[in-house]
Scaffold this motif. Sequence first.
Motif, PDB file in Angstrom:
ATOM      1  N   GLU A   1      29.739 -31.944  31.918  1.00 50.80           N
ATOM      2  CA  GLU A   1      29.107 -31.669  33.206  1.00 50.80           C
ATOM      3  C   GLU A   1      29.374 -30.219  33.569  1.00 50.80           C
ATOM      4  O   GLU A   1      30.528 -29.784  33.603  1.00 50.80           O
TER       5      GLU A   1
ATOM      6  N   LYS B   1      31.601 -36.712  27.472  1.00 51.07           N
ATOM      7  CA  LYS B   1      30.534 -36.360  28.415  1.00 51.07           C
ATOM      8  C   LYS B   1      30.809 -34.972  28.975  1.00 51.07           C
ATOM      9  O   LYS B   1      31.956 -34.597  29.192  1.00 51.07           O
TER      10      LYS B   1
ATOM     11  N   THR C   1      34.580 -31.641  30.799  1.00 48.10           N
ATOM     12  CA  THR C   1      34.311 -32.629  29.757  1.00 48.10           C
ATOM     13  C   THR C   1      35.274 -33.791  29.934  1.00 48.10           C
ATOM     14  O   THR C   1      36.442 -33.606  30.264  1.00 48.10           O
TER      15      THR C   1
ATOM     16  N   TYR D   1      28.329 -36.975  35.399  1.00 51.36           N
ATOM     17  CA  TYR D   1      28.843 -37.865  34.371  1.00 51.36           C
ATOM     18  C   TYR D   1      30.284 -38.281  34.647  1.00 51.36           C
ATOM     19  O   TYR D   1      30.731 -39.297  34.154  1.00 51.36           O
TER      20      TYR D   1
END
Length: 129
Positions: free
Chosen positions: A94, A92, A88, A3
């Motif tokens: 990950e 988003k 983050t 992301y």
Amino acid sequence: MRYLNEHEWRLASRFLFLSMALTVIKHDLEKMNQLSPFKINEPYIALLKKIEKNATEERRTLRKEMYKEKIQVVSLDKNDSFTSYLFTCKGKEEKRNYFNPAIRKKVEVILEELMANALVSTAQEKVKL
């Protein structure tokens, strides 16, 4: 799934591994002050302090940039083989798992880079004198 874009990823991972390198530098400085392993410790301690200062300044810059871009790195869990981190960015998330010897290698590369930069800048300062 990824992301974070390349810039966000580079910023966050550099911050993460630079923070680990700073921990190693601080530990080494403490050991150097306690044990005095060399006959003449001052040049080594001065080099470590310069490395620490440069790393702290770089990390401060990275932290400011991460704040602007709303990037955070959080340690999740660690075992004998792997360590997990949550990245983050702008809502988003990950999760990344790192093999612990790979983390060590990345920190080692950063330490070598910091040492080389500190030695070059010290040499340049001496030439000016």
